[in-house]
Design an enzyme around this catalytic site. Structure first.
Site, PDB file in Angstrom:
ATOM      1  N   GLU B  50      -7.919  -1.816   7.139  1.00  0.00           N
ATOM      2  CA  GLU B  50      -7.105  -2.852   7.785  1.00  0.00           C
ATOM      3  C   GLU B  50      -7.256  -2.860   9.311  1.00  0.00           C
ATOM      4  O   GLU B  50      -7.093  -3.900   9.950  1.00  0.00           O
ATOM      5  CB  GLU B  50      -5.633  -2.711   7.407  1.00  0.00           C
ATOM      6  CG  GLU B  50      -5.326  -3.093   5.957  1.00  0.00           C
ATOM      7  CD  GLU B  50      -5.431  -1.934   4.985  1.00  0.00           C
ATOM      8  OE1 GLU B  50      -5.966  -0.863   5.373  1.00  0.00           O
ATOM      9  OE2 GLU B  50      -4.976  -2.081   3.831  1.00  0.00           O
ATOM     10  N   PHE B 112       8.303   2.003  -2.757  1.00  0.00           N
ATOM     11  CA  PHE B 112       6.871   2.314  -2.702  1.00  0.00           C
ATOM     12  C   PHE B 112       6.176   1.370  -1.724  1.00  0.00           C
ATOM     13  O   PHE B 112       6.384   0.160  -1.768  1.00  0.00           O
ATOM     14  CB  PHE B 112       6.257   2.175  -4.100  1.00  0.00           C
ATOM     15  CG  PHE B 112       4.767   2.388  -4.111  1.00  0.00           C
ATOM     16  CD1 PHE B 112       4.232   3.626  -3.776  1.00  0.00           C
ATOM     17  CD2 PHE B 112       3.897   1.349  -4.423  1.00  0.00           C
ATOM     18  CE1 PHE B 112       2.858   3.819  -3.760  1.00  0.00           C
ATOM     19  CE2 PHE B 112       2.523   1.544  -4.415  1.00  0.00           C
ATOM     20  CZ  PHE B 112       2.010   2.780  -4.079  1.00  0.00           C
ATOM     21  N   GLN B 113       5.387   1.929  -0.844  1.00  0.00           N
ATOM     22  CA  GLN B 113       4.661   1.179   0.188  1.00  0.00           C
ATOM     23  C   GLN B 113       5.583   0.320   1.051  1.00  0.00           C
ATOM     24  O   GLN B 113       5.257  -0.793   1.428  1.00  0.00           O
ATOM     25  CB  GLN B 113       3.537   0.336  -0.438  1.00  0.00           C
ATOM     26  CG  GLN B 113       2.438   1.218  -1.034  1.00  0.00           C
ATOM     27  CD  GLN B 113       1.153   0.486  -1.346  1.00  0.00           C
ATOM     28  OE1 GLN B 113       1.145  -0.700  -1.650  1.00  0.00           O
ATOM     29  NE2 GLN B 113       0.024   1.201  -1.254  1.00  0.00           N
ATOM     30  N   LYS B 162       7.668  -9.727  -0.806  1.00  0.00           N
ATOM     31  CA  LYS B 162       6.908 -10.202  -1.957  1.00  0.00           C
ATOM     32  C   LYS B 162       7.616 -11.316  -2.733  1.00  0.00           C
ATOM     33  O   LYS B 162       6.991 -12.292  -3.155  1.00  0.00           O
ATOM     34  CB  LYS B 162       6.612  -9.019  -2.889  1.00  0.00           C
ATOM     35  CG  LYS B 162       5.745  -9.414  -4.065  1.00  0.00           C
ATOM     36  CD  LYS B 162       5.315  -8.221  -4.889  1.00  0.00           C
ATOM     37  CE  LYS B 162       4.420  -8.690  -6.031  1.00  0.00           C
ATOM     38  NZ  LYS B 162       3.882  -7.577  -6.799  1.00  0.00           N
ATOM     39  N   MET B 476     -17.796  10.351  27.595  1.00  0.00           N
ATOM     40  CA  MET B 476     -16.929  10.134  28.747  1.00  0.00           C
ATOM     41  C   MET B 476     -16.040  11.350  29.006  1.00  0.00           C
ATOM     42  O   MET B 476     -15.838  11.750  30.149  1.00  0.00           O
ATOM     43  CB  MET B 476     -16.079   8.871  28.542  1.00  0.00           C
ATOM     44  CG  MET B 476     -15.293   8.459  29.767  1.00  0.00           C
ATOM     45  SD  MET B 476     -16.324   8.237  31.238  1.00  0.00           S
ATOM     46  CE  MET B 476     -16.659   6.476  31.171  1.00  0.00           C
TER      47      MET B 476
END
Lengths: 161, 562
Positions: B50, B112-113, B162, B476
């Site tokens: 993502e 959940f999630q 949802k 760097m």
């Protein structure tokens, strides 16, 4: 540069998360919050946040601009730039033994306070006023033994508009 | 007629002209994906992580000038977007991130999630929403696009539970979004610009400092016109590269920690600094009280918080860069400046002297120098490629040696400095500009941070080119350790890396590698000529450093040179 106390009167959309955004802005950028007071205005979809902060001129300018940058902030007033009235309400639970009761009542009377709860060994006093007045009554009551204090934080409005 | 939340989302996206979504499906967005499969004119690019989706949307937005869109699921899908959102916020890039959320009834139950992504992203989005009623959905999406792309642009997140994706509502959207609490100031105060005209008339050593605001407001033409008409040299911030032709005689190069000698000297000696679309980042200013200490500073910016934040400004102008510079050019049009070239000559001569005495330089050797690779890339692509970068030395060398001449061709994570940005950003840019050459200039460290997106590039046949400057160091940080920590190379050696050629092949891409300076040009030519995803790996001098370098906190005149 010298730091000064500023009272911001902030009108915001009355929506969830708006207060969190403002508080997050202050903590994330390291600005001070001395007190904070939030409630609906006469328009139910607008809330007024009265916030007291301390900072030097550039910091106060940034605070004002950063507040404006939040999408749900409608108006920011730095009241310390204008004439304003400010009030705070405090509840003081003070030890009140028999021999102190009369003296406490006299003090409450002088400060135009009210006794809102009474017990065998305590009074709970309600006082309203500007910060200095509340500091003064707290000082007078301190020798009696203050058990607890709850303050609302400052609310304020400009005098003319 | 009533539509489901999913249908409403697709309909508003279509009305907003969205043609591409970068995303990754999951449980909370399964109904949105189901609806997406029935939506014909929106492409979906399935990334492999993502974070890649957000950087790709960022790259897409910068290359196309449109708003980028991401779609991810709840919980980890949402938290994986945070780095990308924070990067877009730092660089003021317009993106809309749509996250799924657990069903309304479960919110707050540690389902959940479930994460509070609105709470998590509040400090790194321009604005965000948790949708509570399907009736609000259409309006919120439209408002999100308006906020993301107007004023100082930025990322906006919409969290959709949802159950709302299947709940139904009448489709109602206003034609125009008006918010009482949000009205960006586009038109500047002309009186302030009048002051700028007077300052330009009087100035003997003026410099323009142009930033990302030039690109975002599409003000390049106005900037170029102003600089040329008044013979004012132009320095750029990292985000401003491409806003002014990098080959023009008035171009000073980048300003700041790894800026050119002439840019840093010119700004320090200038008597007038006109800053447009910049925010005076610490990497630009160095020691604050010595920055442009001899100059009257004018700052033009659409975001009032950028003005007076780090640097005290004499003439603040709140407004859009394009509109402000346009008005400034009109005001200057009325003045007589026939003598301007003669007036500017001593100043431009001095700058030319700095340019010749102390140019960008590196020592050639029989080992490949990373700067040489970028120079050759510039030459082989005629300076016309879209360049994305990772972060670190590769980014600075790209900024110094790829002399960008056009806006929207430079895509780098400037403010946040995200390693792993370049590859997904290149994918987004290639989707936006299928016919252009898109090159990610990378290091061996940062390319590994989002290497999985090679699969995305190959799946969609995107001919993204990746140039890896491999020094087997986190270069760097190594450079800082060399210069300021007595060469104690703590944890910066990348002794083991994958075989990038085999890796490219494993992903279905093409890989080339060389260790010889004499082969650099041929490898680039060969790699660029193949219409596939290609990795070109150059084994470069391990301990090459980026110069000039201003040590952190030092004034920008105090440069370490080659």
């Amino acid at each position: 540069m010298t730091e000064k106390r500023h009272i911001f009167s902030i009108l915001v959309d009355n929506k969830p998360g708006v207060l969190s955004g403002i508080v997050g802005l202050f903590s994330g950028r390291g600005y001070n919050i001395e007190s904070l007071c939030v409630a609906e205005t006469n328009e139910p979809d607008v809330s007024r946040i009265t916030m007291v902060s301390i900072g030097d001129k550039p910091v106060i300018e940034q605070i004002k601009k950063q507040l404006y940058k939040l999408i749900n902030v409608i108006k920011v007033n730095d009241l310390t730039e204008t004439e304003y009235v400010q009030r705070e309400l405090v509840l003081i639970k003070v030890t009140a033994k028999q021999d102190q009761r009369a003296e406490i009542l006299r003090i409450v009377d002088i400060f135009r306070g009210k006794i809102v709860d009474v017990g065998f060994e305590h009074y709970t006093i309600e006082v309203t006023g500007p910060v200095e007045k509340l500091a003064a009554i707290l000082k007078m009551l301190k020798p009696m033994g203050i058990k607890d204090v709850a303050r609302t934080g400052n609310i304020a409005l400009p005098r003319n508009q | 007629m009533e539509l489901t939340g999913a249908q409403i989302l697709m309909k508003v996206l279509q009305e907003e002209g969205v043609d591409t979504i970068f995303g990754y499906p999951g449980g909370a967005v399964i109904d949105l994906y189901d609806e997406l499969s029935r939506t014909t004119d929106i492409n979906h690019i399935l990334v492999r992580h993502e974070q890649g989706a957000v950087h790709a949307a960022d790259g897409y937005a910068r290359a196309s000038g449109k708003t980028g869109v991401c779609l991810v699921t709840s919980g980890p899908g949402a938290t994986n977007t945070v780095t990308g959102i924070a990067s877009a916020y730092s660089d003021s890039i317009p993106i809309v991130v749509i996250t799924g959320q657990v069903p309304s009834k479960l919110i707050g139950n540690d389902a959940f999630q479930e994460v509070d992504i609105v709470g998590i992203t509040r400090p790194c989005t321009k604005h965000n929403y948790l949708v509570k009623d399907v009736k609000d959905l259409a309006y919120i999406i439209k408002e999100a696009f308006y906020i993301a792309s107007s004023g100082r642009p930025g990322p906006v997140l919409i969290d959709i539970p949802k159950d709302l994706t299947v709940a139904k509502a009448k489709y109602e959207v206003p034609d125009k979004i008006e918010l009482k609490s949000y009205n960006p100031t586009y038109k500047p105060n002309v009186k302030q610009l009048q002051k700028v005209v007077e300052l330009i008339e009087k100035a003997k050593k003026p410099v323009i400092f142009a930033g990302g605001g030039i690109i975002l407001s599409k003000a390049s033409d106005q900037l170029t016109k102003l600089a040329k008409k008044m013979s004012i040299p132009v320095a750029g911030s990292l985000m401003g590269l491409g806003g002014f032709p990098g080959t023009d005689l008035l171009w000073l190069g980048m300003l700041g920690m790894h800026g050119t000698y002439r840019a840093n000297m010119a700004v320090s000696e200038a008597d007038l600094l006109i800053a447009v679309g910049v925010r005076f980042d610490d990497r630009v200013t160095g020691k604050l009280d010595e920055f442009a200490a001899n100059a009257t500073i004018v700052q033009i910016d659409i975001d009032p918080t950028s003005i007076h934040k780090n640097i005290p400004v004499s003439v603040p102008v709140v407004g859009d860069a394009k509109i402000s510079l346009g008005i400034l050019n009109e005001l200057l049009e009325k003045q007589d400046f026939t003598d301007i070239d003669r007036q500017r000559k001593p100043w431009l001569d001095k700058i030319d002297h700095w340019k010749k005495s102390t140019p960008l330089a590196y020592d050639q050797s029989d080992i490949i120098k990373p700067q040489f690779v970028v120079e050759q890339l510039y030459s082989v692509t005629n300076g016309e490629a879209i360049i994305t970068t990772e972060v670190g030395q590769n980014q600075m060398w790209a900024a110094q040696y790829y002399h960008l001449s056009k806006p929207n061709h430079w895509i780098t994570s400037g403010g946040l400095g995200v390693m792993g940005f370049g590859l997904p950003a290149a994918i987004g840019a290639q989707v936006a500009c299928p016919d252009k050459t898109v090159v990610d200039i990378a290091g061996d460290g940062s390319i590994q941070m989002n290497i999985q997106e090679l699969a995305t590039a190959v799946q969609y046949g995107l001919p993204v080119k990746i140039v890896i400057l491999n020094n087997r160091f986190l270069g760097m940080v190594r450079q800082w350790q060399e210069l300021f920590y007595d060469k104690r190379y703590s944890c910066t050696k990348m002794e083991h890396a994958p075989d990038f050629i085999k890796l490219a092949e494993a992903y279905g891409a093409v890989g080339f590698r060389t260790e010889k300076p004499s082969e650099v040009r041929d490898v680039l030519k060969k790699g660029l000529s193949i219409h596939r995803t290609v990795i070109m790996e150059f084994i470069v001098d391990r301990e090459e450093s980026v110069y000039p370098m201003v040590p952190a906190g030092a004034p920008i005149t105090q440069m370490l040179l080659v």
